[in-house]
Design an enzyme around this catalytic site. Structure first.
Site, PDB file in Angstrom:
ATOM      1  N   THR A 120     -27.123   0.892 -43.776  1.00  0.00           N
ATOM      2  CA  THR A 120     -27.725   0.330 -42.559  1.00  0.00           C
ATOM      3  C   THR A 120     -29.112   0.963 -42.375  1.00  0.00           C
ATOM      4  OG1 THR A 120     -25.513   0.028 -41.629  1.00  0.00           O
ATOM      5  CG2 THR A 120     -27.306  -0.122 -40.072  1.00  0.00           C
ATOM      6  N   ASN A 171     -24.190  -3.910 -44.022  1.00  0.00           N
ATOM      7  CA  ASN A 171     -22.959  -3.118 -44.080  1.00  0.00           C
ATOM      8  C   ASN A 171     -23.038  -2.088 -45.206  1.00  0.00           C
ATOM      9  OD1 ASN A 171     -20.550  -2.224 -43.025  1.00  0.00           O
ATOM     10  ND2 ASN A 171     -19.323  -3.508 -44.348  1.00  0.00           N
TER      11      ASN A 171
HETATM   12  N1  GLY Z   1     -21.847  -2.386 -40.612  1.00  0.00           N
HETATM   13  C1  GLY Z   1     -21.882  -1.231 -39.826  1.00  0.00           C
HETATM   14  C2  GLY Z   1     -21.796  -1.515 -38.382  1.00  0.00           C
HETATM   15  O1  GLY Z   1     -22.238  -2.547 -37.938  1.00  0.00           O
HETATM   16  O2  GLY Z   1     -21.259  -0.726 -37.666  1.00  0.00           O
END
Ligand code: GLY
Length: 563
Positions: free
Chosen positions: A369, A389
């Site tokens: 992220t 993700n």
């Molecule tokens: N994909 C990590 C989150 O949105 O928490």
């Protein structure tokens, strides 16, 4: 929210808006992001007269090109927009949604176990992207410059290439094997046939063309027409279930931020489908009854870990997409609820998570992220956290699009109580449903008092929330962004029942003291997170920007303005 809390929040907001805060104009603007080329993109937009929201679009799109491991055009994100005078305070929710044909058991095998490969790799792992819709929406509703200007830096970086950095190379090493399943995808990110060296040029011609389609046709340039057709065809070719209708139906949502107060500071942060804002507010509400300034490091770590444990328990049980499930937000945010949480909290003893619920066997992971923070010369602020993700998302690009797909479907609870890639458990509130948004931990946040403003956030999967919590406490302790982004990190997420600490971040004596209280302390082999913060000191009218020292490629810069 109870009437009492609403009035308190309004009172603080009014005082801030009508007092010194509203009068001052910054004498600079600043950007801090995970990549210096994305930071440059944002600064160049503000140098051309664009506002913070314009700059946010340019930074987001540039990050999509130069930091594909972390966020991108095939992913989603949350942009928290806050104007200087409080006339704007909104979170743009560009979170991915489940495709229309998704169903709650789609990742379960015949024995009822979660097929982890399907949940994180290839076509079935991908939600319908929200990032490009977010860029266009912000540009059209809050920006001042055309998409041709805002996306120009990203198009240039995609068409002419950028040098791979340490993060690109390290994270690709972790996904190389999966990406090699799809040679056309591998050829984009590994043009020489293997993971590139730092400094090798990465050119993304198809991505440049997709970005040009967005310049030409706005939202529809991605969600309808030729690009959409290639996305659907390519996704379905590798087991996906996307349809043209899924793409055509995608819309961003405007969400009202979560607000709370702590020690004279006002907090503006991410509402559902993020779990972050509620969890951070709950932790602050819980700890405000204690004098943490007088505590030893061990006492403080214990208390904060107990707060984390309880907030993550509620995350697992109650939080999901509020368009689909009733989340008891007012209750969870109330100070009375925090008082209730304190009743089984002991300062001399850890509360086993098993006393709060079952304890499945899980293993946490995650270091991806992205986050950027910026403030413009009018004092408008953007705190944005964006994601595909896991590193390099689903590791698959539908041919001809340059769009690296997310694997955000894994942020749903594929089976009640079964852990996802971050070890997070969830239940009914976060079960898969068509067009539902999967629960997120992304926590873009703004914290302010009449004297100081912090724009703060970080990537890091399930650990995002606790990193932002520790970072903002450091700000409230009086420190600047260099310090918030550097603080040693620890994390508790209810299950597994452990305090995770960064390597060499705690003395053996302190670890022993925490263990004596009943905690299990797990020292990681790697650090986590990549925090980017900007601070505006209203008393000196100075800005400071800092990027996380844990990765070398971040860019943080303050540019003075002449008035
Ligand atoms: N994909 C990590 C989150 O949105 O928490």
């Amino acid at each position: 929210m109870s009437k009492k809390i609403i009035s308190l929040v309004l009172l603080v907001s009014l005082q801030l808006a009508s007092g010194a805060f509203a009068q001052i104009k910054p004498n600079s603007y600043a950007v801090s992001s995970a990549h210096e080329l994305a930071t440059e993109a944002g600064l160049s937009i503000m140098a051309q007269g664009g506002n913070a929201y314009d700059a946010a679009v340019a930074v987001s799109a540039a990050l999509a090109v130069v930091e594909p491991a972390s966020s991108g055009i095939g992913g989603g994100g949350f942009w928290l927009l806050q104007s200087h005078d409080d006339s704007l305070s909104v979170m743009i929710d560009g979170r991915e949604v489940a495709p229309g044909a998704a169903h709650r058991d789609m990742y379960l095998d015949e024995e009822g176990n979660v097929n982890r490969d399907l949940a994180v790799n290839g076509g079935l792992a991908a939600g319908i992207p929200g990032a490009p819709a977010g860029w266009v929406y912000i540009a059209e509703n809050y920006g001042t410059l055309p998409l041709s200007v805002l996306l120009a830096p990203a198009i240039d970086l995609a068409a002419n290439g950028f040098p791979a950095d340490e993060k690109y190379v390290t994270l690709l090493g972790m996904r190389e094997e999966v990406m090699n399943r799809w040679p056309e995808t591998a050829a984009i990110f590994m043009p020489q046939g293997s993971v590139p060296e730092v400094g090798d040029l990465i050119v993304q011609t198809d991505l440049a063309n997709t970005l040009r389609a967005i310049v030409e046709n706005g939202h529809d340039g991605f969600y309808k027409g030729e690009v959409a057709e290639l996305l659907v065809e390519g996704t379905r070719a590798v087991g996906g279930i996307w349809t043209m209708e899924d793409l055509a139906n995608y819309t961003v949502k405007e969400r009202t931020p979560i607000t709370t107060t702590y020690k004279g500071y006002e907090l503006i942060t991410a509402p559902p489908p993020s779990s972050g804002g509620i969890a951070i507010a709950q932790m602050l509400n819980l700890i405000e009854a204690y004098d943490i300034d007088q505590m030893s490091a061990v006492e403080r770590t214990h208390l904060l870990s107990e707060a984390m444990r309880r907030a993550y328990r509620d995350r697992a049980l109650y939080l999901g997409d509020t368009d689909f499930v009733d989340v008891p937000i007012d209750l969870l945010l109330s100070k009375d609820y925090a008082a209730g949480m304190r009743t089984n909290l002991r300062l001399d003893k850890a509360t086993p998570s098993s006393m709060l619920a079952d304890d499945p066997d899980i293993w946490p992971e995650g270091n991806n992220t992205t986050h950027f923070s910026l403030i413009d010369a009018e004092g408008n602020m953007v705190s944005a956290t964006l994601t595909v993700n896991l590193a390099y998302g689903a590791a698959y690009v539908p041919p001809g699009t340059g769009v690296l797909l997310n694997n955000e479907m894994d942020d749903f609870s594929a089976k009640p109580g079964a852990p996802n890639a971050f070890g997070l458990v969830g239940f009914e509130a976060n079960a898969i449903e068509p067009y539902k948004r999967m629960l997120s931990s992304m926590s873009p946040t703004i914290v302010r008092s009449p004297e100081r403003v912090a724009v703060i956030g970080t990537p890091g999967g399930s650990r995002i929330i606790t990193m932002v919590f520790l970072g903002l406490l450091d700000f409230i302790d009086g420190h600047g962004p260099d310090s918030w982004v550097s603080v040693p990190r620890f994390h508790h997420q209810y299950l597994p029942d452990q305090i995770f600490i960064e390597p060499d971040s705690m003395s053996a004596e302190d670890v022993a003291a925490l263990e004596a209280l009943g905690h299990t302390v797990e020292e990681g082999s790697r650090t986590w997170g990549n925090m980017h913060g900007v601070m505006w000191d209203l008393e000196t009218n100075q800005m400071e920007a800092a990027h996380d020292p844990r990765w070398s490629s971040g860019g943080a810069e303050v540019v003075p303005v002449k008035r």
